[in-house]
Design a protein around this motif. Structure first.
Motif, PDB file in Angstrom:
ATOM      1  N   GLN A 249      36.803  44.926  39.556  1.00 17.93           N
ATOM      2  CA  GLN A 249      38.216  45.212  39.725  1.00 17.93           C
ATOM      3  C   GLN A 249      38.780  43.880  40.517  1.00 17.93           C
ATOM      4  O   GLN A 249      37.975  43.380  41.677  1.00 17.93           O
ATOM      5  CB  GLN A 249      38.299  46.156  41.013  1.00 17.93           C
ATOM      6  N   THR A 250      39.422  43.108  39.704  1.00 19.84           N
ATOM      7  CA  THR A 250      40.105  41.854  40.265  1.00 19.84           C
ATOM      8  C   THR A 250      41.072  42.268  40.966  1.00 19.84           C
ATOM      9  O   THR A 250      42.190  43.062  40.728  1.00 19.84           O
ATOM     10  CB  THR A 250      40.429  40.927  39.140  1.00 19.84           C
ATOM     11  N   LYS A 251      41.564  41.441  42.028  1.00 22.25           N
ATOM     12  CA  LYS A 251      42.554  41.595  42.944  1.00 22.25           C
ATOM     13  C   LYS A 251      43.802  40.764  42.250  1.00 22.25           C
ATOM     14  O   LYS A 251      43.910  39.871  41.562  1.00 22.25           O
ATOM     15  CB  LYS A 251      42.543  40.706  44.161  1.00 22.25           C
ATOM     16  N   LYS A 252      44.946  41.740  42.159  1.00 19.97           N
ATOM     17  CA  LYS A 252      45.928  41.376  41.345  1.00 19.97           C
ATOM     18  C   LYS A 252      47.029  40.288  42.251  1.00 19.97           C
ATOM     19  O   LYS A 252      47.259  40.712  43.500  1.00 19.97           O
ATOM     20  CB  LYS A 252      46.979  42.628  41.414  1.00 19.97           C
ATOM     21  N   VAL A 253      47.123  39.282  41.828  1.00 18.39           N
ATOM     22  CA  VAL A 253      47.964  38.106  42.543  1.00 18.39           C
ATOM     23  C   VAL A 253      49.471  38.657  42.483  1.00 18.39           C
ATOM     24  O   VAL A 253      50.180  38.854  41.699  1.00 18.39           O
ATOM     25  CB  VAL A 253      47.650  36.716  41.909  1.00 18.39           C
ATOM     26  N   LYS A 254      49.787  38.675  43.943  1.00 20.99           N
ATOM     27  CA  LYS A 254      51.462  38.865  43.902  1.00 20.99           C
ATOM     28  C   LYS A 254      52.222  37.779  43.657  1.00 20.99           C
ATOM     29  O   LYS A 254      51.926  36.663  44.279  1.00 20.99           O
ATOM     30  CB  LYS A 254      51.639  39.451  45.571  1.00 20.99           C
ATOM     31  N   SER A 255      52.885  37.881  42.702  1.00 20.07           N
ATOM     32  CA  SER A 255      53.852  36.773  42.184  1.00 20.07           C
ATOM     33  C   SER A 255      55.073  36.858  43.121  1.00 20.07           C
ATOM     34  O   SER A 255      55.893  37.767  43.101  1.00 20.07           O
ATOM     35  CB  SER A 255      54.351  36.720  40.624  1.00 20.07           C
TER      36      SER A 255
END
Length: 384
Positions: A249-255
């Motif tokens: 589970q990779t952390k979603k980078v907030k754009s």
């Protein structure tokens, strides 16, 4: 030139001394000698016994007290054969083992220490006593500090045990070790090779590196490869499967949304003094300021208390009762349906009569004798 000669002499001296003690011995290549075999201790090797008294003690959990009290005579008699004294202290909740004058084997005290460790970790006494054999070793693996989250730790520990302890039984068969999962530790008993495999499997499982089922598959393949004498001295990596972790589970980078570029700097935010000047608080005395803060604090507390009271009272509000339908209403509905059906039947009959009258030809009706003409029965009115 003199420096070069000195360096050469030093190198020659080093070459002479290098490998001085690594000369081939006559027993190195003797096929009759098994270097892995652990010979059983003979008391004649140490007839005088030990000079000093060595002792080890360990504490045990309270839930083990009753079992240890029952099984202690058997443990004591097993240690007595090797000349080890054992003591069970129920007041302190501890077990102690120590050497005596009858002790001959110097390493047996280490074995006795392992025995009381295993007993404190919920290993049954008949199984724990087997550690006194020279060929049996033990390892207590601590898994409690490998995972911080308690729920995750319990889930991974259960993964190691498997459904109906099937995973644990498979590991015991393949590693030839006794494994017991208890609390924050895993106790294992067996050979050094098996214990090394067990430790690796347990740590990989708890740290979520590899599932125990994959380790079981690899061990099964190794068992099969061991049977083939042609592959004895070859590397087995090409035969063994490689499992890749898929559920990472990779952390979603907030754009961040880019704002339109402006050459001008943002407006300066008002300082605390400016805000006080606007509200008029700046000109108030220290006492009035404190009084105002106190009032605001009291208001907030009152609001919070009212909200908490409302939440507490919600639990005591009775649920709404379901509306019961009256039996009289249902009876009236049935009567209305019956009356409606009756009126519809009557209307259908009247409509059929009208249709039959419409189909009669006027000329035929006139020329036909009076007897054949359709007779219209006039209903006698009740009000005469």
């Amino acid at each position: 030139m003199e420096v070069e000669n000195a360096e050469k002499v030093n190198l020659e001296q080093k070459k002479k001394h290098k490998g001085k003690h690594d000369k081939p011995k006559p027993w190195d290549e003797d096929p009759n000698i098994d270097r892995w075999k652990i010979e059983k201790f003979d008391p004649s090797w140490n007839p005088d016994g030990l000079l000093e008294v060595s002792s080890f003690s360990t504490i045990f959990p309270r839930y083990r007290e009753k079992y240890l009290q029952e099984a202690w005579p058997k443990v004591k008699s097993a240690l007595k054969e090797y000349g080890i004294a054992a003591e069970l202290n129920l007041v302190e909740g501890s077990m102690t083992v120590s050497t005596t004058r009858k002790t001959r084997d110097p390493y047996i005290i280490i074995k006795a220490r392992d025995l009381i460790k295993l007993l404190s970790r919920s290993v049954p006494a008949p199984q724990a006593v087997k550690i006194l054999d020279d060929e049996m070793q033990c390892d207590i693996i601590k898994i409690g500090n490998l995972v911080r989250n308690k729920e995750r730790f319990v889930k991974r520990r259960q993964r190691l045990v498997g459904p109906n302890s099937s995973t644990l039984k498979a590991l015991e068969i393949l590693t030839s070790c006794y494994i017991l999962v208890q609390g924050n530790t895993v106790a294992a008993m067996g050979s050094f090779k098996g214990l090394k495999q067990v430790r690796r499997i347990v740590e990989d499982c708890v740290e979520n590196k590899m599932h125990p089922v994959y380790h079981i598959k690899i061990l099964m393949m190794k068992k099969e490869l061991e049977k083939d004498p042609a592959l004895k001295d070859e590397n087995w990596d090409r035969f063994l499967p490689t499992f890749k972790k898929k559920n990472v589970q990779t952390k979603k980078v907030k754009s961040k949304e880019k704002k339109p570029y402006t050459p001008f700097p943002p407006p300066q935010q008002p300082s605390k003094i400016d805000q006080e000047l606007e509200s008029g608080e700046y000109f108030l005395s220290e006492k009035k300021k404190l009084a105002k803060k106190w009032e605001e604090k009291q208001e907030k507390q009152a609001q919070k208390a009212a909200e908490n009271k409302r939440k507490r009272e919600e639990a005591f509000v009775p649920p709404k009762e379901p509306v019961k339908q009256d039996s009289n209403k249902s009876e009236n509905k049935e009567e209305d349906v019956a009356a409606l059906a009756k009126s519809l039947k009557q209307k259908a009959k009247e409509f059929g009569k009208q249709k039959s009258l419409q189909t009669i030809n006027a000329e035929e009706y006139i020329s036909a004798p009076a007897a054949e003409q359709p007779s219209k029965k006039k209903k006698k009115s009740k009000h005469t």
